[in-house]
Design an enzyme around this catalytic site. Structure first.
Site, mmCIF file in Angstrom:
data_model
loop_
_atom_site.group_PDB
_atom_site.id
_atom_site.type_symbol
_atom_site.label_atom_id
_atom_site.label_comp_id
_atom_site.label_asym_id
_atom_site.label_seq_id
_atom_site.Cartn_x
_atom_site.Cartn_y
_atom_site.Cartn_z
ATOM 1 N N ASP A 184 48.641 23.074 54.689
ATOM 2 C CA ASP A 184 48.863 23.795 55.939
ATOM 3 C C ASP A 184 49.533 25.127 55.606
ATOM 4 O O ASP A 184 50.731 25.276 55.744
ATOM 5 C CB ASP A 184 49.745 22.934 56.859
ATOM 6 C CG ASP A 184 49.958 23.567 58.218
ATOM 7 O OD1 ASP A 184 49.428 24.674 58.444
ATOM 8 O OD2 ASP A 184 50.656 22.968 59.037
ATOM 9 N N HIS A 223 49.173 28.952 56.572
ATOM 10 C CA HIS A 223 48.549 29.996 57.397
ATOM 11 C C HIS A 223 48.524 31.325 56.650
ATOM 12 O O HIS A 223 49.444 31.650 55.916
ATOM 13 C CB HIS A 223 49.331 30.179 58.702
ATOM 14 C CG HIS A 223 49.349 28.942 59.555
ATOM 15 N ND1 HIS A 223 49.878 28.921 60.817
ATOM 16 C CD2 HIS A 223 48.889 27.684 59.341
ATOM 17 C CE1 HIS A 223 49.748 27.710 61.336
ATOM 18 N NE2 HIS A 223 49.165 26.949 60.456
ATOM 19 N N ASP A 248 43.384 24.303 65.684
ATOM 20 C CA ASP A 248 43.955 25.313 64.797
ATOM 21 C C ASP A 248 42.924 25.589 63.701
ATOM 22 O O ASP A 248 42.523 24.668 62.984
ATOM 23 C CB ASP A 248 45.270 24.759 64.213
ATOM 24 C CG ASP A 248 45.994 25.760 63.337
ATOM 25 O OD1 ASP A 248 45.342 26.334 62.447
ATOM 26 O OD2 ASP A 248 47.207 25.960 63.536
ATOM 27 N N ARG A 291 65.209 24.441 64.676
ATOM 28 C CA ARG A 291 65.983 23.877 63.567
ATOM 29 C C ARG A 291 67.001 22.832 64.008
ATOM 30 O O ARG A 291 67.637 22.194 63.188
ATOM 31 C CB ARG A 291 66.678 24.996 62.790
ATOM 32 C CG ARG A 291 65.744 25.753 61.870
ATOM 33 C CD ARG A 291 66.433 26.916 61.226
ATOM 34 N NE ARG A 291 66.793 27.931 62.220
ATOM 35 C CZ ARG A 291 65.962 28.890 62.633
ATOM 36 N NH1 ARG A 291 64.759 28.970 62.135
ATOM 37 N NH2 ARG A 291 66.343 29.770 63.539
ATOM 38 N N TYR A 317 59.188 20.606 65.899
ATOM 39 C CA TYR A 317 58.614 20.034 64.677
ATOM 40 C C TYR A 317 59.179 18.652 64.348
ATOM 41 O O TYR A 317 58.563 17.880 63.631
ATOM 42 C CB TYR A 317 58.869 20.960 63.480
ATOM 43 C CG TYR A 317 58.026 22.205 63.494
ATOM 44 C CD1 TYR A 317 56.647 22.134 63.700
ATOM 45 C CD2 TYR A 317 58.593 23.458 63.289
ATOM 46 C CE1 TYR A 317 55.868 23.269 63.709
ATOM 47 C CE2 TYR A 317 57.818 24.605 63.297
ATOM 48 C CZ TYR A 317 56.455 24.508 63.505
ATOM 49 O OH TYR A 317 55.687 25.636 63.510
ATOM 50 N N HIS A 351 44.594 27.834 67.968
ATOM 51 C CA HIS A 351 45.494 28.617 67.119
ATOM 52 C C HIS A 351 44.619 29.364 66.127
ATOM 53 O O HIS A 351 43.798 28.754 65.443
ATOM 54 C CB HIS A 351 46.481 27.706 66.379
ATOM 55 C CG HIS A 351 47.541 27.142 67.276
ATOM 56 N ND1 HIS A 351 48.359 26.110 66.900
ATOM 57 C CD2 HIS A 351 47.926 27.506 68.524
ATOM 58 C CE1 HIS A 351 49.202 25.842 67.894
ATOM 59 N NE2 HIS A 351 48.957 26.677 68.885
ATOM 60 N N HIS A 378 55.149 25.594 71.862
ATOM 61 C CA HIS A 378 54.930 24.707 70.716
ATOM 62 C C HIS A 378 56.040 23.670 70.671
ATOM 63 O O HIS A 378 57.208 24.017 70.702
ATOM 64 C CB HIS A 378 54.895 25.513 69.420
ATOM 65 C CG HIS A 378 54.293 24.756 68.285
ATOM 66 N ND1 HIS A 378 54.877 23.629 67.762
ATOM 67 C CD2 HIS A 378 53.142 24.938 67.589
ATOM 68 C CE1 HIS A 378 54.106 23.166 66.785
ATOM 69 N NE2 HIS A 378 53.052 23.950 66.661
ATOM 70 N N GLU A 414 47.460 18.970 68.852
ATOM 71 C CA GLU A 414 46.894 19.909 67.881
ATOM 72 C C GLU A 414 46.233 19.148 66.733
ATOM 73 O O GLU A 414 46.773 18.143 66.262
ATOM 74 C CB GLU A 414 48.037 20.796 67.353
ATOM 75 C CG GLU A 414 47.577 21.857 66.374
ATOM 76 C CD GLU A 414 48.692 22.845 66.019
ATOM 77 O OE1 GLU A 414 49.787 22.760 66.630
ATOM 78 O OE2 GLU A 414 48.469 23.684 65.134
HETATM 79 ZN ZN LIG Z 1 48.855 25.668 64.818
HETATM 80 ZN ZN LIG Z 2 51.405 23.495 65.335
#
Ligand SMILES: [Zn+2]
Ligand SMILES: [Zn+2]
Length: 358
Positions: A240, A242, A189, A46, A82, A227, A79, A155
């Site tokens: 997206d 999951h 993924d 964050r 973001y 993933h 990872h 990815e």
């Molecule tokens: Zn992923």
């Molecule tokens: Zn990702």
């Protein structure tokens, strides 16, 4: 709850684990869940800034890896942050993203980690995918030059046109421009693949067809990890979202195919499914390891499990299907209007022609 690391599985099933209490804790967290491989964030997802790693924390991390028998060169795939968008057409922002990338890659190398998972990024509204993809490759080449050994693993993504990596060709085009191909890889993924429109679900043939396509376009030698996620939204939704294994539109069976495929034996297979706490991951790793033992698709226990999980996800699937149908209908209407206009224009010209003398 504690889970035991399987000694019989051929696969490196694992999960994205918490780093609460320091990055060295992530190793213990993964071990407690029975992970054979794992992912985590290197910094707070964050915030842009995080304090540098201390020598003490680095030593603890390495010691924990040794104790829990993880080889950070091949079993751990952090990872990326973001916020990092190396495709940002705003150069100042792209430069900031690059500094962030370098900081994260250095952290990997301090910890002895061999792979780093990165989202290719977005050309943003109005940006050209072709052009921004080249910018991404330029930054990656520079980053590889500034670091020693960590492999950058791109990815594949779900999403609309300006998202880079929603098509396998995008990833190939980036890899094509990378000078040192030993330092670049790909993470597939399953949720993103499905949501982008690839059919990895309807039959074993279609599942294999996707992987043939992957091999032809990118090449299996670049596949460094996967993933493992189900999808809350239907195929081609570009969403997206999951879902827990077996509860979404992919369903359980493709994950059983995966757990019977030698091509995926040596790479981290990491869960990023939504759970209230990490124990959910432990249970899903056990589920994947169980699927690995079921060879017969007609197995009664398997059928029961498939049905049970589909029931649990039914409400969400119906909601998402309704949303998708509504969107499709709206787009269909728009297309009809456009089509109507063209038709009326055509008929006007025909009329005009008709009234023309001759
Ligand atoms: Zn992923
Ligand atoms: Zn990702």
């Amino acid at each position: 709850m504690s889970f035991v690391k399987s000694v019989t599985t051929k696969y490196k099933f694992g999960a994205h684990v918490s780093t609460a209490g320091g990055i060295s804790k992530s190793v213990l967290n993964a071990n407690k869940l029975g992970c054979q491989s794992f992912a985590m964030f290197l910094k707070s997802p964050r915030k842009w800034e995080s304090p540098p790693l201390t020598d003490e924390e680095i030593d603890k991390f390495k010691l924990n890896c040794e104790k829990c028998k993880y080889d950070p060169l091949v079993d751990i795939l952090p990872h990326g942050h973001y916020f990092i968008n190396l495709c940002n057409p705003d150069e100042e922002k792209a430069q900031k993203a690059y500094s962030q990338l370098i900081d994260e890659l250095h952290r990997c190398e301090q910890l002895g980690i061999g792979h780093y998972n990165l989202h290719p990024g977005s050309a943003l509204k109005g940006g050209s995918v072709k052009l921004q993809l080249k910018q991404l490759a330029k930054y990656l080449n520079k980053a590889i030059g500034e670091t020693k050994f960590v492999i950058i693993v791109l990815e594949n993504m779900a999403g609309k046109d300006n998202i880079i990596g929603n098509q396998l060709e995008d990833l190939r085009d980036v890899i094509d421009i990378i000078d040192n191909k030993e330092r670049i890889g790909v993470c597939v993924d399953t949720c993103h693949t499905f949501a982008s429109g690839y059919d990895i679900q309807s039959s074993l043939e279609s599942f294999n067809k996707f992987w043939t396509q992957f091999d032809e376009i990118i090449g299996f030698n670049y596949l460094k990890s996967m993933h493992i996620n189900d999808s809350k939204a239907p195929r081609e939704s570009c969403q997206d979202l999951h879902e827990k294994l077996g509860q979404g539109f992919i369903g359980l069976e493709p994950f059983r195919w995966l757990a019977h495929d030698q091509r995926f034996e040596k790479i981290p297979l990491i869960l990023e499914t939504p759970h209230r706490d990490d124990n959910g991951y432990g249970e899903e790793i056990e589920l994947l390891q169980w699927l690995e033992t079921i060879d017969d698709p007609e197995n009664e226990e398997l059928k029961f499990k498939v049905e049970e999980l589909q029931k649990l996800g039914a409400k969400t699937r119906h909601e998402q299907q309704a949303k998708y149908d509504k969107k499709q209908a709206q787009q269909g209407k728009k297309r009809k209007v456009v089509g109507g206009d063209i038709l009326s224009q055509l008929s006007k010209t025909t009329k005009k022609k008709k009234v023309k003398p001759e």
